[in-house]
Design an enzyme around this catalytic site. Structure first.
Site, PDB file in Angstrom:
ATOM      1  N   PRO A   1      -4.131   0.873  19.049  1.00 57.06           N
ATOM      2  CA  PRO A   1      -3.950   0.274  17.719  1.00 57.06           C
ATOM      3  C   PRO A   1      -3.908   1.258  16.546  1.00 57.06           C
ATOM      4  O   PRO A   1      -3.432   0.877  15.472  1.00 57.06           O
ATOM      5  CB  PRO A   1      -5.146  -0.670  17.587  1.00 57.06           C
ATOM      6  CG  PRO A   1      -6.168  -0.144  18.526  1.00 57.06           C
ATOM      7  CD  PRO A   1      -5.427   0.497  19.646  1.00 57.06           C
TER       8      PRO A   1
ATOM      9  N   LYS B   1       1.163   0.184  15.073  1.00 59.63           N
ATOM     10  CA  LYS B   1       2.585   0.169  15.431  1.00 59.63           C
ATOM     11  C   LYS B   1       3.008  -1.039  16.280  1.00 59.63           C
ATOM     12  O   LYS B   1       4.202  -1.346  16.367  1.00 59.63           O
ATOM     13  CB  LYS B   1       2.932   1.458  16.197  1.00 59.63           C
ATOM     14  CG  LYS B   1       3.153   2.648  15.306  1.00 59.63           C
ATOM     15  CD  LYS B   1       4.518   2.618  14.629  1.00 59.63           C
ATOM     16  CE  LYS B   1       4.579   3.445  13.375  1.00 59.63           C
ATOM     17  NZ  LYS B   1       4.342   2.726  12.126  1.00 59.63           N
TER      18      LYS B   1
ATOM     19  N   TYR C   1      -8.955   5.804   7.315  1.00 61.19           N
ATOM     20  CA  TYR C   1      -9.053   6.194   8.720  1.00 61.19           C
ATOM     21  C   TYR C   1     -10.038   7.358   8.779  1.00 61.19           C
ATOM     22  O   TYR C   1      -9.750   8.433   8.257  1.00 61.19           O
ATOM     23  CB  TYR C   1      -7.696   6.658   9.263  1.00 61.19           C
ATOM     24  CG  TYR C   1      -6.690   5.539   9.477  1.00 61.19           C
ATOM     25  CD1 TYR C   1      -5.978   5.001   8.414  1.00 61.19           C
ATOM     26  CD2 TYR C   1      -6.443   5.041  10.757  1.00 61.19           C
ATOM     27  CE1 TYR C   1      -5.045   3.985   8.625  1.00 61.19           C
ATOM     28  CE2 TYR C   1      -5.516   4.026  10.970  1.00 61.19           C
ATOM     29  CZ  TYR C   1      -4.827   3.502   9.897  1.00 61.19           C
ATOM     30  OH  TYR C   1      -3.901   2.505  10.098  1.00 61.19           O
TER      31      TYR C   1
ATOM     32  N   HIS D   1       0.855  -1.182   0.000  1.00 61.91           N
ATOM     33  CA  HIS D   1       0.000   0.000   0.000  1.00 61.91           C
ATOM     34  C   HIS D   1       0.898   1.241   0.000  1.00 61.91           C
ATOM     35  O   HIS D   1       1.742   1.389   0.882  1.00 61.91           O
ATOM     36  CB  HIS D   1      -0.903   0.027   1.230  1.00 61.91           C
ATOM     37  CG  HIS D   1      -2.063  -0.935   1.139  1.00 61.91           C
ATOM     38  ND1 HIS D   1      -3.234  -0.771   1.823  1.00 61.91           N
ATOM     39  CD2 HIS D   1      -2.212  -2.076   0.417  1.00 61.91           C
ATOM     40  CE1 HIS D   1      -4.070  -1.771   1.536  1.00 61.91           C
ATOM     41  NE2 HIS D   1      -3.462  -2.569   0.685  1.00 61.91           N
TER      42      HIS D   1
ATOM     43  N   TYR E   1       4.179   6.457   9.853  1.00 61.23           N
ATOM     44  CA  TYR E   1       3.339   5.299   9.501  1.00 61.23           C
ATOM     45  C   TYR E   1       4.160   4.227   8.781  1.00 61.23           C
ATOM     46  O   TYR E   1       4.042   3.036   9.066  1.00 61.23           O
ATOM     47  CB  TYR E   1       2.185   5.749   8.605  1.00 61.23           C
ATOM     48  CG  TYR E   1       1.045   4.756   8.509  1.00 61.23           C
ATOM     49  CD1 TYR E   1      -0.116   4.901   9.252  1.00 61.23           C
ATOM     50  CD2 TYR E   1       1.141   3.649   7.658  1.00 61.23           C
ATOM     51  CE1 TYR E   1      -1.154   3.982   9.165  1.00 61.23           C
ATOM     52  CE2 TYR E   1       0.109   2.721   7.563  1.00 61.23           C
ATOM     53  CZ  TYR E   1      -1.039   2.895   8.324  1.00 61.23           C
ATOM     54  OH  TYR E   1      -2.056   1.981   8.235  1.00 61.23           O
TER      55      TYR E   1
HETATM   56  C1  DHB Z   1      -5.266  -2.757  10.954  1.00 69.73           C
HETATM   57  C2  DHB Z   1      -5.175  -2.462  12.300  1.00 69.73           C
HETATM   58  C3  DHB Z   1      -4.759  -1.218  12.698  1.00 69.73           C
HETATM   59  O1  DHB Z   1      -4.664  -0.907  13.998  1.00 69.73           O
HETATM   60  C4  DHB Z   1      -4.413  -0.252  11.778  1.00 69.73           C
HETATM   61  O2  DHB Z   1      -4.028   0.972  12.190  1.00 69.73           O
HETATM   62  C5  DHB Z   1      -4.472  -0.562  10.439  1.00 69.73           C
HETATM   63  C6  DHB Z   1      -4.903  -1.814  10.035  1.00 69.73           C
HETATM   64  C7  DHB Z   1      -5.737  -4.095  10.520  1.00 69.73           C
HETATM   65  O3  DHB Z   1      -6.020  -4.934  11.376  1.00 69.73           O
HETATM   66  O4  DHB Z   1      -5.858  -4.326   9.310  1.00 69.73           O
END
Ligand code: DHB
Length: 396
Positions: free
Chosen positions: A298, A302, A206, A77, A390
């Site tokens: 989450p 990270k 997001y 990505h 990121y």
């Molecule tokens: C996923 C989980 C995340 O916390 C994130 O920021 C991006 C993707 C996932 O499980 O695909």
């Protein structure tokens, strides 16, 4: 039954990605290790975790010979969408920092590492019980455990590594006066689902909305992963499929008419949410790595990447200690690893607070968040920090 003894150089508690990656890297350096894990291989393989790998994590898997499947089956990505005010704003990682991330779920990382350890004759004891770590202040630290057949064991080693996750035994065995815990709680959690549906978008979205945060992620062409902000005490089992899709869609609506592609939901759960660091990441001859010493919320994915970054630094220290009889890098492990840990703590906290609705947030706070999001997407300077953090800071 009499305790049997196994002698090794590094005793590792926890066979998640951190423990197995370390064991694999040590093997490539000619250093012997034994890994003790309380869960079964099947339980770890089927536990849902995050899905995004930084380019540095991908390089670790590929360069160490653990997995080239990530390049064949993972999806590269080159950016993400930040969604607010009812429309998408793309953060173009490739253009901003020349890097990408890979969508490759943590279960697949585990599968590859477990297979790599199996292929090279690694000693990994799944489904063990009654584990404890002893004599950590001495030159002969030990791990006690009972194996899957009820046989008690003692692992004699030079170094113990605790990669046994946030609820593990290793951190707890450091006396309180020898460690400092830093943590904050958040007044929300994530509701996560897995659904049989086609992808709703080619990249992750997001989303900030009046009803709270939502994240549209993917797994395969036929399976999708999505999350939305919820109350930490939410009972996931009370939500019907219809309620979940309605809630997700309400957070994704907007002037562009974006519509989620829906389907059967076959897993739904509430994910815990907190920021935590234990310092230092060492006590005597015990070294902590990954979630055993820090947890991030989450948002921004990270957790796994940070665990693998710890392992890279720890492997360098152990390699130098065992193969060059030089303890300098190993002594510097905690300080070196913590530099990245706190950067990742800041990034995860920032992404979380920019995108989530605080339950008692003021009107001012909501407007300020929109100003912040606008600052991020409207200039190269604003977007570049997000892209850099990121995709992952360089692993020196
Ligand atoms: C996923 C989980 C995340 O916390 C994130 O920021 C991006 C993707 C996932 O499980 O695909």
């Amino acid at each position: 039954m009499e305790r049997r003894i196994v002698k090794t150089q590094v005793g590792i508690v926890g066979a998640g990605p951190a423990g197995l990656m370390l064991s694999h890297l040590l093997y490539t350096s000619g250093i012997d290790s034994t890994v003790v894990e309380s869960r079964s291989h099947e339980t770890i393989r089927t536990t849902q975790r995050a899905g995004i790998l930084e380019h540095g994590s991908v390089n670790m898997l590929v360069d160490s010979g653990a997995s080239d499947r990530v390049l064949r089956e993972g999806h590269r990505h080159d950016g993400i969408e930040l969604r607010f005010d009812g429309r998408n704003h793309r953060i173009d990682f490739l253009d901003l920092v020349g890097e990408s991330v890979w969508l490759y779920p943590q279960n697949e990382v585990f599968t590859d590492l477990a297979e790599a350890r199996h292929r090279t004759g690694g000693d990994v004891r799944y489904s063990s019980s009654d584990s404890s770590v002893l004599d950590l202040e001495t030159d002969t630290p030990k791990i006690h455990f009972t194996d899957v057949d009820g046989q008690p064991w003692e692992v004699h080693c030079d170094v113990v590594v605790g990669s046994d996750g946030s609820g593990g035994i290793c951190k707890k065995s450091i006396p309180a006066e020898h460690r400092k815990d830093y943590f904050i709680q958040y007044p929300f959690a994530w509701f996560g689902i897995l659904a049989e549906a086609p992808p709703s978008a080619p990249e992750l979205i997001y989303a900030h909305s009046d009803r709270g945060f939502a994240l549209i992620s993917q797994r395969t062409d036929k399976i999708q992963r999505m999350y939305f902000q919820c109350d930490p005490n939410e009972d996931a089992s009370t939500w019907t499929e219809e309620m979940i899709w309605e809630e997700l869609q309400s957070r994704m609506g907007g002037q562009d008419g974006f519509h989620l592609k829906t389907g059967r939901i076959f897993e739904q759960m509430v994910l815990p949410f907190r920021s935590y660091v234990c310092e230092p990441m060492r006590y005597g001859n015990l070294f902590l790595a990954g979630d055993a010493s820090h947890t991030v919320p989450p948002t921004g994915a990270k957790g796994l990447n940070l665990a693998l970054a710890d392992v890279k630094v720890l492997h360098e220290g152990l390699d130098s200690y065992f193969n060059s009889k030089n303890s300098e890098l190993l002594d510097a492990y905690s300080d070196r690893a913590l530099q990245r840990v706190w950067k990742a703590q800041n990034f995860s906290y920032w992404m979380t607070s920019m995108l989530h609705q605080h339950p008692d947030g003021s009107e001012f706070e909501k407007k300020r968040q929109l100003g912040e999001l606008s600052s991020v997407v409207s200039s190269r300077a604003g977007s570049s920090y997000l892209a850099e953090a990121y995709t992952g800071w360089p692993l020196k």
